[in-house]
Design a protein around this motif. Structure first.
Motif, PDB file in Angstrom:
ATOM      1  N   TRP B  80       3.556  10.338  34.658  1.00  0.00           N
ATOM      2  CA  TRP B  80       2.780  11.450  34.086  1.00  0.00           C
ATOM      3  C   TRP B  80       1.283  11.283  34.319  1.00  0.00           C
ATOM      4  O   TRP B  80       0.524  12.255  34.277  1.00  0.00           O
ATOM      5  N   TYR B  81       0.824  10.059  34.521  1.00  0.00           N
ATOM      6  CA  TYR B  81      -0.602   9.836  34.795  1.00  0.00           C
ATOM      7  C   TYR B  81      -1.021  10.470  36.125  1.00  0.00           C
ATOM      8  O   TYR B  81      -2.206  10.622  36.401  1.00  0.00           O
ATOM      9  N   ALA B  82      -0.038  10.803  36.967  1.00  0.00           N
ATOM     10  CA  ALA B  82      -0.370  11.327  38.294  1.00  0.00           C
ATOM     11  C   ALA B  82      -1.133  12.654  38.206  1.00  0.00           C
ATOM     12  O   ALA B  82      -2.001  12.921  39.043  1.00  0.00           O
ATOM     13  N   ILE B  83      -0.809  13.472  37.206  1.00  0.00           N
ATOM     14  CA  ILE B  83      -1.464  14.800  37.131  1.00  0.00           C
ATOM     15  C   ILE B  83      -2.970  14.672  36.880  1.00  0.00           C
ATOM     16  O   ILE B  83      -3.776  15.191  37.669  1.00  0.00           O
ATOM     17  N   PRO B  84      -3.409  13.985  35.792  1.00  0.00           N
ATOM     18  CA  PRO B  84      -4.859  13.833  35.649  1.00  0.00           C
ATOM     19  C   PRO B  84      -5.486  13.061  36.801  1.00  0.00           C
ATOM     20  O   PRO B  84      -6.616  13.371  37.219  1.00  0.00           O
ATOM     21  N   ALA B  85      -4.757  12.082  37.348  1.00  0.00           N
ATOM     22  CA  ALA B  85      -5.322  11.302  38.460  1.00  0.00           C
ATOM     23  C   ALA B  85      -5.558  12.202  39.678  1.00  0.00           C
ATOM     24  O   ALA B  85      -6.612  12.130  40.324  1.00  0.00           O
ATOM     25  N   ILE B  86      -4.590  13.063  39.990  1.00  0.00           N
ATOM     26  CA  ILE B  86      -4.736  13.955  41.154  1.00  0.00           C
ATOM     27  C   ILE B  86      -5.860  14.962  40.929  1.00  0.00           C
ATOM     28  O   ILE B  86      -6.654  15.238  41.833  1.00  0.00           O
ATOM     29  N   LEU B  87      -5.966  15.496  39.713  1.00  0.00           N
ATOM     30  CA  LEU B  87      -7.034  16.472  39.441  1.00  0.00           C
ATOM     31  C   LEU B  87      -8.408  15.829  39.568  1.00  0.00           C
ATOM     32  O   LEU B  87      -9.341  16.427  40.128  1.00  0.00           O
ATOM     33  N   ILE B  88      -8.536  14.597  39.064  1.00  0.00           N
ATOM     34  CA  ILE B  88      -9.828  13.909  39.184  1.00  0.00           C
ATOM     35  C   ILE B  88     -10.124  13.601  40.650  1.00  0.00           C
ATOM     36  O   ILE B  88     -11.241  13.821  41.140  1.00  0.00           O
ATOM     37  N   GLY B  89      -9.119  13.142  41.374  1.00  0.00           N
ATOM     38  CA  GLY B  89      -9.310  12.851  42.798  1.00  0.00           C
ATOM     39  C   GLY B  89      -9.691  14.105  43.579  1.00  0.00           C
ATOM     40  O   GLY B  89     -10.584  14.069  44.430  1.00  0.00           O
ATOM     41  N   LEU B  90      -9.039  15.211  43.282  1.00  0.00           N
ATOM     42  CA  LEU B  90      -9.347  16.475  43.972  1.00  0.00           C
ATOM     43  C   LEU B  90     -10.767  16.943  43.660  1.00  0.00           C
ATOM     44  O   LEU B  90     -11.462  17.458  44.539  1.00  0.00           O
ATOM     45  N   ALA B  91     -11.183  16.773  42.401  1.00  0.00           N
ATOM     46  CA  ALA B  91     -12.543  17.190  42.031  1.00  0.00           C
ATOM     47  C   ALA B  91     -13.574  16.387  42.819  1.00  0.00           C
ATOM     48  O   ALA B  91     -14.549  16.941  43.345  1.00  0.00           O
ATOM     49  N   PHE B  92     -13.355  15.078  42.934  1.00  0.00           N
ATOM     50  CA  PHE B  92     -14.295  14.251  43.691  1.00  0.00           C
ATOM     51  C   PHE B  92     -14.254  14.590  45.179  1.00  0.00           C
ATOM     52  O   PHE B  92     -15.282  14.609  45.847  1.00  0.00           O
ATOM     53  N   GLN B  93     -13.064  14.874  45.707  1.00  0.00           N
ATOM     54  CA  GLN B  93     -12.970  15.259  47.120  1.00  0.00           C
ATOM     55  C   GLN B  93     -13.738  16.554  47.386  1.00  0.00           C
ATOM     56  O   GLN B  93     -14.391  16.696  48.412  1.00  0.00           O
ATOM     57  N   ALA B  94     -13.657  17.489  46.441  1.00  0.00           N
ATOM     58  CA  ALA B  94     -14.357  18.770  46.621  1.00  0.00           C
ATOM     59  C   ALA B  94     -15.868  18.567  46.581  1.00  0.00           C
ATOM     60  O   ALA B  94     -16.605  19.140  47.390  1.00  0.00           O
ATOM     61  N   VAL B  95     -16.322  17.745  45.634  1.00  0.00           N
ATOM     62  CA  VAL B  95     -17.765  17.568  45.467  1.00  0.00           C
ATOM     63  C   VAL B  95     -18.342  16.676  46.567  1.00  0.00           C
ATOM     64  O   VAL B  95     -19.413  16.968  47.119  1.00  0.00           O
ATOM     65  N   MET B  96     -17.641  15.592  46.892  1.00  0.00           N
ATOM     66  CA  MET B  96     -18.209  14.613  47.817  1.00  0.00           C
ATOM     67  C   MET B  96     -17.953  14.959  49.284  1.00  0.00           C
ATOM     68  O   MET B  96     -18.821  14.781  50.134  1.00  0.00           O
ATOM     69  N   PHE B  97     -16.754  15.422  49.590  1.00  0.00           N
ATOM     70  CA  PHE B  97     -16.399  15.645  50.999  1.00  0.00           C
ATOM     71  C   PHE B  97     -16.358  17.118  51.372  1.00  0.00           C
ATOM     72  O   PHE B  97     -16.259  17.439  52.559  1.00  0.00           O
ATOM     73  N   GLY B  98     -16.366  18.008  50.398  1.00  0.00           N
ATOM     74  CA  GLY B  98     -16.177  19.419  50.712  1.00  0.00           C
ATOM     75  C   GLY B  98     -14.736  19.751  51.048  1.00  0.00           C
ATOM     76  O   GLY B  98     -14.451  20.806  51.612  1.00  0.00           O
ATOM     77  N   HIS B  99     -13.799  18.854  50.709  1.00  0.00           N
ATOM     78  CA  HIS B  99     -12.377  19.146  50.923  1.00  0.00           C
ATOM     79  C   HIS B  99     -11.861  19.932  49.716  1.00  0.00           C
ATOM     80  O   HIS B  99     -11.939  19.459  48.587  1.00  0.00           O
ATOM     81  N   GLY B 100     -11.305  21.110  49.972  1.00  0.00           N
ATOM     82  CA  GLY B 100     -10.876  21.936  48.850  1.00  0.00           C
ATOM     83  C   GLY B 100     -12.088  22.625  48.235  1.00  0.00           C
ATOM     84  O   GLY B 100     -13.084  22.877  48.906  1.00  0.00           O
ATOM     85  N   GLY B 101     -11.986  22.941  46.960  1.00  0.00           N
ATOM     86  CA  GLY B 101     -13.096  23.616  46.298  1.00  0.00           C
ATOM     87  C   GLY B 101     -12.951  23.490  44.796  1.00  0.00           C
ATOM     88  O   GLY B 101     -11.881  23.109  44.298  1.00  0.00           O
ATOM     89  N   LEU B 102     -14.025  23.811  44.095  1.00  0.00           N
ATOM     90  CA  LEU B 102     -13.967  23.712  42.635  1.00  0.00           C
ATOM     91  C   LEU B 102     -13.235  24.910  42.026  1.00  0.00           C
ATOM     92  O   LEU B 102     -12.517  24.763  41.039  1.00  0.00           O
ATOM     93  N   THR B 103     -13.393  26.093  42.624  1.00  0.00           N
ATOM     94  CA  THR B 103     -12.660  27.245  42.079  1.00  0.00           C
ATOM     95  C   THR B 103     -11.158  27.117  42.358  1.00  0.00           C
ATOM     96  O   THR B 103     -10.340  27.638  41.609  1.00  0.00           O
ATOM     97  N   THR B 104     -10.811  26.436  43.431  1.00  0.00           N
ATOM     98  CA  THR B 104      -9.388  26.289  43.783  1.00  0.00           C
ATOM     99  C   THR B 104      -8.822  24.945  43.315  1.00  0.00           C
ATOM    100  O   THR B 104      -7.738  24.553  43.752  1.00  0.00           O
ATOM    101  N   LEU B 105      -9.571  24.264  42.441  1.00  0.00           N
ATOM    102  CA  LEU B 105      -9.099  22.962  41.951  1.00  0.00           C
ATOM    103  C   LEU B 105      -7.753  23.105  41.236  1.00  0.00           C
ATOM    104  O   LEU B 105      -6.860  22.256  41.391  1.00  0.00           O
ATOM    105  N   GLY B 106      -7.602  24.180  40.473  1.00  0.00           N
ATOM    106  CA  GLY B 106      -6.350  24.374  39.743  1.00  0.00           C
ATOM    107  C   GLY B 106      -5.162  24.544  40.677  1.00  0.00           C
ATOM    108  O   GLY B 106      -4.149  23.850  40.547  1.00  0.00           O
ATOM    109  N   VAL B 107      -5.298  25.437  41.645  1.00  0.00           N
ATOM    110  CA  VAL B 107      -4.160  25.698  42.537  1.00  0.00           C
ATOM    111  C   VAL B 107      -3.873  24.482  43.423  1.00  0.00           C
ATOM    112  O   VAL B 107      -2.712  24.131  43.682  1.00  0.00           O
ATOM    113  N   ASN B 108      -4.919  23.780  43.865  1.00  0.00           N
ATOM    114  CA  ASN B 108      -4.701  22.564  44.648  1.00  0.00           C
ATOM    115  C   ASN B 108      -4.042  21.475  43.792  1.00  0.00           C
ATOM    116  O   ASN B 108      -3.209  20.701  44.287  1.00  0.00           O
ATOM    117  N   GLY B 109      -4.428  21.427  42.508  1.00  0.00           N
ATOM    118  CA  GLY B 109      -3.807  20.457  41.604  1.00  0.00           C
ATOM    119  C   GLY B 109      -2.318  20.719  41.439  1.00  0.00           C
ATOM    120  O   GLY B 109      -1.521  19.786  41.379  1.00  0.00           O
TER     121      GLY B 109
END
Lengths: 161, 211
Positions: B80-109
């Motif tokens: 179950w820890y995977a869900i918050p871990a993936i959301l945090i990882g995706l947020a950092f990927q969006a901010v640091m690398f421009g992979h994905g986006g902040l508005t699409t963080l939910g759907v990517n999660g």
């Protein structure tokens, strides 16, 4: 009567191509009478090149250009060429033009600010990493390495006999 | 496999946030119900860092390239820890690398989180085989299946949100080409998960939640 009829028929058969030829000359006359002219002029144009962050170009990707006064409805749609390039000339509307490129759900948006006097300012959608971002990433990697090392060196509970 | 900002219509973007919020709430409840919810935090942090960095590892598969996802490994090792871990990882990927986006963080999660939970469920229900080869096969299926499920979700979301001005035939062909390009990645991630879990079972079995 029968001979006359035959003549008429023959005359009609001969007259058909003749009439058709005359009609073609008359109807097609304007095309032969006027030449075509092509005016050539220099204009300022916007050229984009779409690439992935791996350096790979986005060839044949779909492009939508949105005008300043309608950011929801594209003013122009097209495709990049094989080298990822797309060229267009905005009309005289001043303001921020948005250029969106997408391919298979991946894409980016860049903006061109067109002034009332025709001057343009380009805003890149994704301009790469800044030095602050790079430093923060290096710090995160070091911190992560320290945390991982401490995790593996943690005291473990003794196993039950 | 990251949908950037400006690609999806507003309805799908908001729907993604709602679904991701629901998944996060369920996950946090399950985590809070554990005897010691903080015990797995170091492991979750370490795996979040691995997930964050994995998107930088590109595998060229002409005519495109794909990157590692690690959803299956996250689910098998974090539960179950995977869900918050993936959301945090995706947020950092969006901010640091421009992979994905902040508005699409939910759907990517949701696209990467649901396969992680499916992997968790598969490992928990079928990962108890005594024979090591069978366990390795289940681990492989976990990693490969998670990639295939993520690709299916990604494709479905994109096809559901095609804007009217787009040349739908061209975009569908591009999406299908990208989906097919992920088949070798499914094999690669299956082998990664099988290798990592086999190694951890021998050395540190307590690190696998869904064993």
């Amino acid at each position: 009567m029968s001979v006359m009829s035959v003549r008429v028929i023959v005359l009609s058969a001969c007259a058909k191509p003749l009439i058709a030829g005359l009609a073609m000359l008359l109807l097609a006359g304007p095309a032969f009478a006027h030449g075509a002219l092509v005016d050539v002029a220099e204009v300022d144009a916007i050229r984009i090149q779409a690439r992935y962050d791996t350096g790979e170009v986005m060839g044949n990707a779909q492009v939508a250009v949105f005008p300043p006064d309608d950011p929801a409805q594209p003013w122009l749609v097209g495709q990049t060429d094989a080298t990822g390039h797309f060229v267009f000339t905005p009309d005289d509307r001043a303001g921020r033009w948005a250029i969106q490129v997408r391919e298979a759900g991946h894409g980016a948006i860049s903006y061109v600010e067109v002034g009332a006097d025709g001057t343009t300012t380009i805003t890149q959608g994704s301009a790469g990493l800044t030095w602050a971002q790079r430093l923060l990433m290096i710090a995160c990697v070091f911190w992560g390495a320290i945390g991982t090392a401490l995790y593996f060196r943690r005291p473990r509970p003794a196993k039950a006999a | 496999m990251h949908i950037p900002d400006g690609i999806l219509p507003l309805g799908l973007t908001l729907g993604g946030w709602v679904a991701a919020g629901g998944l996060t709430a369920i996950s946090l409840n399950r985590i809070a119900a554990q005897p010691d919810p903080r015990a797995a935090l170091p492991r979750a942090s370490m795996m979040t860092a691995a997930f964050f960095a994995a998107s930088l590892i590109h595998i060229p598969i002409p005519p495109t390239s794909v990157h590692l996802m690690l959803s299956g490994l996250m689910g098998a090792m974090l539960g179950w820890y995977a869900i918050p871990a993936i959301l945090i990882g995706l947020a950092f990927q969006a901010v640091m690398f421009g992979h994905g986006g902040l508005t699409t963080l939910g759907v990517n999660g949701v696209i990467l989180g649901l396969p992680a939970l499916a992997a968790f469920g598969l490992m928990r229900s079928m990962g108890h085989f005594a024979h090591p080869v069978m366990r390795a096969l289940v681990s492989f299926a976990t990693g490969a299946g998670a990639v295939l499920l993520a690709v299916a979700l990604f494709t479905t979301v994109l096809l559901a949100g095609l804007p009217a001005h787009l040349d739908a035939v061209t975009e569908r062909a591009a999406i299908m080409a990208l989906a097919i390009a992920h088949l070798p990645l499914a094999l690669a991630e299956g082998m990664i998960v099988a290798a990592v879990l086999t190694f951890l079972r021998r050395t540190s079995p307590e690190m696998i939640i869904a064993r």
